[in-house]
Motif scaffolding. Structure first.
Motif, short mmCIF file in Angstrom:
data_model
loop_
_atom_site.label_atom_id
_atom_site.label_comp_id
_atom_site.label_asym_id
_atom_site.label_seq_id
_atom_site.Cartn_x
_atom_site.Cartn_y
_atom_site.Cartn_z
N ASN A 232 -13.30 11.18 1.26
CA ASN A 232 -12.95 11.51 -0.12
C ASN A 232 -12.51 12.96 -0.28
O ASN A 232 -12.49 13.49 -1.37
CB ASN A 232 -14.13 11.22 -1.06
N ARG B 286 -7.07 12.77 2.37
CA ARG B 286 -6.33 11.75 1.65
C ARG B 286 -4.82 12.00 1.71
O ARG B 286 -4.03 11.07 1.92
CB ARG B 286 -6.77 11.73 0.18
N ARG C 66 -6.37 6.91 -5.73
CA ARG C 66 -7.58 6.08 -5.84
C ARG C 66 -7.31 4.62 -5.51
O ARG C 66 -8.23 3.90 -5.13
CB ARG C 66 -8.17 6.20 -7.24
N GLU D 138 -7.54 3.80 0.91
CA GLU D 138 -8.74 4.22 0.21
C GLU D 138 -9.73 3.07 0.07
O GLU D 138 -10.92 3.27 -0.02
CB GLU D 138 -8.36 4.74 -1.18
#
Length: 496
Positions: A4, A9, A477, A482
């Motif tokens: 995270n 990411r 997200r 993810e």
């Protein structure tokens, strides 16, 4: 377990093995995820052969600009616009070699978006995806805008009437909106929803028509060739040549359009690179010959503001209307063809981004009857139609060039990254002169980017701001990377 941290990411990459497996409709999951995957109910169908794919590339490239780009480029460079075409063609040629390698290694839909996701990470891939959506959407709009000009030329010569000015151009003192552009986009979307195989066959016929009509123009225009029209050759200096080359570069968008069909091509590792190279050779020869013939037949000072310019040149040379009528018919068919291919490319990029979770998954839903992203196509049609009806041509052309050049640069860099990270990955084609050719390709793209108008960069900045909001507000997200428990390929439960 998905990390995270923001940096992780942005830099996470989609495995090439996953991209390739998805082209077969397989649900490929990240390590640690449940293994119940299997095959999804629906996926894009491999139905396009070499000549159909080459027709897609030639169709998207030739018709993208040659029927109207001289009217916007010649006033910037004068007769030296011929050099502008050469510079743009060299840049496109270098990049085409990079595209050929990437397409043969990663035969997936999504074009440079998918290539960036596999090589440079999710953050760069999303930015490239937004550039591509802007590039394709605005390009289709720019092409559709000119349809009214050639329709009016044909109606005027053949029947003695024209579409009222209020309904044949972007809003200004005399125009309300471009009705023919809206009709063109609507017809294209209906054909695309019916199926890609049918669309490719129709496109192949249209491409043959446009090649014949351009060869006719070259032959007739050369009979009116006057060497005096080439002097002074560079009245606006080398800067004008760069500005014109930057503006017309969007005319080579078809090379990218070939790679958007990666999941619908038979024997993609061989077919994709061959189609890219065939497209480049054919369109480069036609572009340069048309530019040379057109400049030789008419003084460069007459091009600015000239509607249906190539048809008008034929009428002026022959003193008769029939060559211009034939050419206008060919242009009408050609502009339909290229609008078809460019909107097709945009729907496939949206499909790939929806499948990856970068955009809502509905963009990746396929009709179980036709195997096409029908809802996606309708949304694209509405957006492209609105731009074509209400935005002026020059603004559309420059924005398209910016998106095209950014995408081409990323593909060239991606070749270098993929060679270093996965040297043993099977490739149907390898860039000769590696790594020099990819680096020179990036250099040429940057050179052309610097020649674009300031307004273009402002539009690009707005697009980037929108991309950042969407990525951080939604895409980061909802990314498939993810959420490893989600399958990589959407089912058809909500399709249709």
């Amino acid at each position: 377990m998905a990390s995270n941290t923001l940096g992780t990411r942005l830099l996470r990459r989609k495995p090439v093995s996953t991209l390739i497996a998805e082209t077969e409709g397989k649900d490929v999951l990240p390590a640690g995820a449940p293994e119940e995957g299997g095959r999804s109910g629906i996926h894009l169908r491999r139905s396009i052969g070499l000549w159909q794919l080459s027709s897609i590339g030639i169709g998207a490239t030739i018709g993208t600009g040659i029927f109207f780009v001289l009217n916007t480029a010649v006033p910037s460079a004068g007769p030296a616009v011929i050099l502008s075409f050469v510079i743009a063609a060299v840049t496109a040629g270098l990049t085409a070699l990079c595209y050929a390698e990437m397409a043969s290694a990663i035969p997936a839909s999504g074009s440079s978006y998918s290539y960036a996701y596999a090589t440079l990470g999710e953050g760069v891939a999303f930015g490239v995806g937004i550039c591509l959506l802007m590039e394709y959407g605005v390009s289709a709009s720019a092409i559709a805008v000119t349809w009214a000009d050639y329709l009016n030329k044909f109606f005027s010569l053949a029947f003695g009437f024209t579409i009222p000015e209020e309904f044949s151009g972007a809003p200004d003192a005399t125009h309300w909106f471009n009705l023919p552009a809206l009709l063109l986009v609507a017809m294209v979307c209906v054909l695309l929803i019916r199926g890609v195989s049918e669309s490719a066959k129709v496109n192949a016929v249209m491409v043959a028509t446009k090649i014949v009509i351009l060869l006719m123009f070259i032959g007739v225009a050369l009979t009116g060739f006057h060497s005096g029209n080439l002097t002074p050759f560079m009245p606006l200096g080398i800067g004008g040549v760069q500005i014109a080359a930057s503006s017309i570069f969007f005319s080579f968008i078809g090379l990218d359009a070939v790679s958007t069909a990666g999941e619908e091509v038979k024997n993609p590792r061989r077919t994709l690179p061959l189609a890219i190279i065939i497209s480049l050779v054919v369109v480069t020869l036609l572009y340069i010959l048309v530019a040379l013939a057109g400049i030789g037949a008419q003084s460069w000072t007459k091009f600015e503001g000239q509607k249906a310019g190539l048809a008008q040149i034929l009428q002026d040379i022959t003193g008769q209307s029939w060559p211009a009528i034939l050419f206008a018919i060919g242009a009408i068919i050609s502009i339909f063809s290229v609008t078809l291919v460019v909107i097709y490319g945009q729907t496939r990029i949206l499909y790939s981004m929806g499948r990856d979770g970068m955009l809502p998954k509905r963009f990746a839903e396929l009709s179980p009857r036709t195997g096409t992203p029908a809802w996606n196509t309708v949304v694209v049609g509405l957006g492209v139609g609105a731009l074509a009806a209400f935005i002026p041509l020059r603004v559309l052309a420059d924005i398209t060039s910016l998106g095209t050049l950014v995408a081409f640069s990323v593909v060239s860099i991606g070749v270098i990254v993929l060679r270093r990270t996965q040297p043993d990955l099977p490739r149907g084609f390898k860039v000769p002169g590696y790594p020099v050719v990819p680096l020179i390709s990036v250099g040429f793209c940057v050179y052309l980017i610097t020649g674009l108008h300031a307004d273009t960069f402002r539009a690009g900045a707005i697009a980037l701001a929108v991309a950042l909001v969407v990525y951080f507000g939604y895409s980061m997200r909802h990314s498939r990377l993810e959420q490893p428990e989600q399958p990589s390929v959407p089912t058809d439960s909500a399709a249709g």
